[in-house]
Scaffold this active site. Structure first.
Site, PDB file in Angstrom:
ATOM      1  N   CYS A  49       0.843  -1.202   0.000  1.00  0.00           N
ATOM      2  CA  CYS A  49       0.000   0.000   0.000  1.00  0.00           C
ATOM      3  C   CYS A  49       0.875   1.247   0.000  1.00  0.00           C
ATOM      4  O   CYS A  49       1.815   1.359   0.783  1.00  0.00           O
ATOM      5  CB  CYS A  49      -0.917  -0.004   1.210  1.00  0.00           C
ATOM      6  SG  CYS A  49      -2.050  -1.409   1.252  1.00  0.00           S
TER       7      CYS A  49
ATOM      8  N   GLY B 269       1.857  -4.740   9.440  1.00  0.00           N
ATOM      9  CA  GLY B 269       1.879  -5.805   8.457  1.00  0.00           C
ATOM     10  C   GLY B 269       0.554  -6.548   8.260  1.00  0.00           C
ATOM     11  O   GLY B 269      -0.506  -6.038   8.485  1.00  0.00           O
TER      12      GLY B 269
ATOM     13  N   SER C 166      -9.766  -4.416   5.458  1.00  0.00           N
ATOM     14  CA  SER C 166      -9.393  -3.161   4.807  1.00  0.00           C
ATOM     15  C   SER C 166      -9.927  -3.110   3.378  1.00  0.00           C
ATOM     16  O   SER C 166      -9.500  -3.882   2.522  1.00  0.00           O
ATOM     17  CB  SER C 166      -7.871  -3.000   4.803  1.00  0.00           C
ATOM     18  OG  SER C 166      -7.385  -2.872   6.121  1.00  0.00           O
TER      19      SER C 166
ATOM     20  N   ARG D  31      -3.998   0.539  -2.803  1.00  0.00           N
ATOM     21  CA  ARG D  31      -3.880  -0.789  -2.192  1.00  0.00           C
ATOM     22  C   ARG D  31      -3.520  -1.808  -3.269  1.00  0.00           C
ATOM     23  O   ARG D  31      -4.382  -2.462  -3.860  1.00  0.00           O
ATOM     24  CB  ARG D  31      -5.180  -1.157  -1.469  1.00  0.00           C
ATOM     25  CG  ARG D  31      -5.524  -0.171  -0.349  1.00  0.00           C
ATOM     26  CD  ARG D  31      -6.641  -0.688   0.533  1.00  0.00           C
ATOM     27  NE  ARG D  31      -6.292  -1.928   1.207  1.00  0.00           N
ATOM     28  CZ  ARG D  31      -5.539  -2.004   2.305  1.00  0.00           C
ATOM     29  NH1 ARG D  31      -5.035  -0.904   2.841  1.00  0.00           N
ATOM     30  NH2 ARG D  31      -5.278  -3.171   2.852  1.00  0.00           N
TER      31      ARG D  31
ATOM     32  N   ASP E 122       0.525   1.905  18.222  1.00  0.00           N
ATOM     33  CA  ASP E 122       0.838   1.436  16.876  1.00  0.00           C
ATOM     34  C   ASP E 122       1.532   2.503  16.044  1.00  0.00           C
ATOM     35  O   ASP E 122       2.320   2.202  15.159  1.00  0.00           O
ATOM     36  CB  ASP E 122      -0.457   0.999  16.186  1.00  0.00           C
ATOM     37  CG  ASP E 122      -0.211   0.096  14.990  1.00  0.00           C
ATOM     38  OD1 ASP E 122       0.843  -0.551  14.944  1.00  0.00           O
ATOM     39  OD2 ASP E 122      -1.081   0.039  14.116  1.00  0.00           O
TER      40      ASP E 122
END
Length: 381
Positions: free
Chosen positions: A19, A66, A122, A134, A277
């Site tokens: 992506c 990931g 996603s 993507r 994150d």
């Protein structure tokens, strides 16, 4: 009675997609170790055991990357087995996984349903918008594969929602995307604003989302959502639902609406633990679950520094008429490019414009729902 939330990266930043806007790939480039490879069974056993020793009430295990499914289905079967083995306090356990869907097949779906995993899938919207950013390793769009995963999950009655990254082009196409999701029966939706790479000026990337476009996106999406919910048509959009909940006096479920950071306990595949994150960077490493217990990790100086710094530079927020709802937004959107600069949220103008536009209708929905809650309580339900 402590609870514990974990975000686990069993494949580190490894992914079968490329992506263009991937924030975690950018973080990997900004730390000494790019990838920690696959998490070993030894490490995950230590992790599960220590987590369930600490958590006496609730323990949530979120898996992401990931791409976490690259670690293989047997790894996740082992996780469930270990959770049963080490749940010494009979804590409530919740499992979730965020995936691009590339590996999802019938066997995966059956496992996820049987073990009650909440799945985040996603999908960026229509084929044109999704395939813009993507792509896989050979620059091929992944729309068809993502939609196939959605079909498999739905067919197996797996609980899942759609995660959409909002870029500039997404913002321009929000009506088309919303209507596409409605037609596709993808009714549980989460939209997150795209991040620019660390250290680069905001708005400088091809996929960047500007405050002006984000304001228009939020207003248009809200109008579409409001039209449906007031007509009795169910659709769940996480951000709007959280705002209504806040107006009803409920705590926010989304961390960007808490007003300050908490420790998210992001566990990299080697056992390294980070607070968030968006901050899996060397300077914010708390320790390693192979060596530290969770109680000790949460008391580390780096953890205290992260929590304290999360509210710095927010003085202007406290005088804003929308502070009770906005809460300053995500910390990552308040990071200055130049150290020492004010930490005003990059999307501040967008949030102000949106709340001015939507707040009366948000309050209307909250009043109706609160009245319904009182009525149900009065009937003893």
């Amino acid at each position: 009675m402590p609870s514990l939330n974990l975000l686990i990266k069993p494949s580190s930043g490894g992914c079968n997609m490329r992506c263009r806007y991937c924030f975690y790939h950018d973080e990997q480039l900004n730390r000494d170790t790019f990838s920690y490879g696959f998490m070993s069974e030894e490490t995950v056993e230590i992790l599960v055991k220590k987590a369930l020793q600490y958590a006496t009430r609730d323990c949530s295990f979120g898996f992401q990357g990931g791409e976490p499914t690259l670690r293989g289905l047997d790894f996740f079967r082992k996780v469930v087995e270990l959770q049963k083995k080490y749940n010494v306090h009979n804590a409530r356990i919740a499992n979730a996984i965020q995936t691009n869907g590339m590996c999802i097949d019938e066997e995966w779906a059956e496992f996820l349903r049987e073990n009650r995993f909440l799945v985040g899938l996603s999908i960026d919207g229509t084929k044109e918008i999704h395939d813009e950013n993507r792509v896989d390793g050979v620059e091929k769009g992944t729309y068809a594969r993502a939609m196939r995963a959605a079909q498999i999950l739905a067919a197996h009655n797996v609980e899942f929602n759609v995660l959409t990254v909002v870029t500039g082009k997404t913002a321009d196409a929000v009506t088309k995307i919303y209507n596409f999701f409605r037609r596709s029966n993808l009714l549980y939706q989460q939209y997150i604003p795209c991040l620019d790479p660390l250290g680069e000026p905001r708005g400088s990337s091809p996929y960047s989302l500007t405050p002006q476009k984000y304001a228009k996106f939020l207003k248009t999406l809200f109008d579409l959502w409001y039209r449906d919910v007031t007509a009795g048509n169910f659709i769940y959009i996480r951000y709007f639902e959280n705002l209504v909940g806040l107006l009803m006096g409920h705590p926010a479920e989304s961390c960007s609406l808490w007003g300050r950071c908490t420790i998210q306990n992001v566990v990299e595949s080697d056992g390294s633990v980070y607070p968030c994150d968006f901050y899996c960077l060397d300077e914010w490493k708390l320790g390693n679950v192979r060596e530290d217990d969770f109680g000790a990790l949460l008391e580390k100086a780096a953890a205290r520094r992260f929590l304290e710094s999360s509210v710095s530079g927010m003085e202007d927020c406290r005088t804003c008429p929308y502070d009770a709802l906005c809460r300053g937004g995500c910390r990552r959107d308040r990071e200055p490019i130049v150290p020492g600069e004010p930490q005003k949220n990059y999307f501040c103008a967008a949030y102000r414009s949106f709340f001015e536009y939507a707040l009366p209708r948000l309050r209307q929905i909250a009043r109706v729902l609160a009245a319904n809650e009182r009525a149900m309580g009065g009937n003893g339900q």
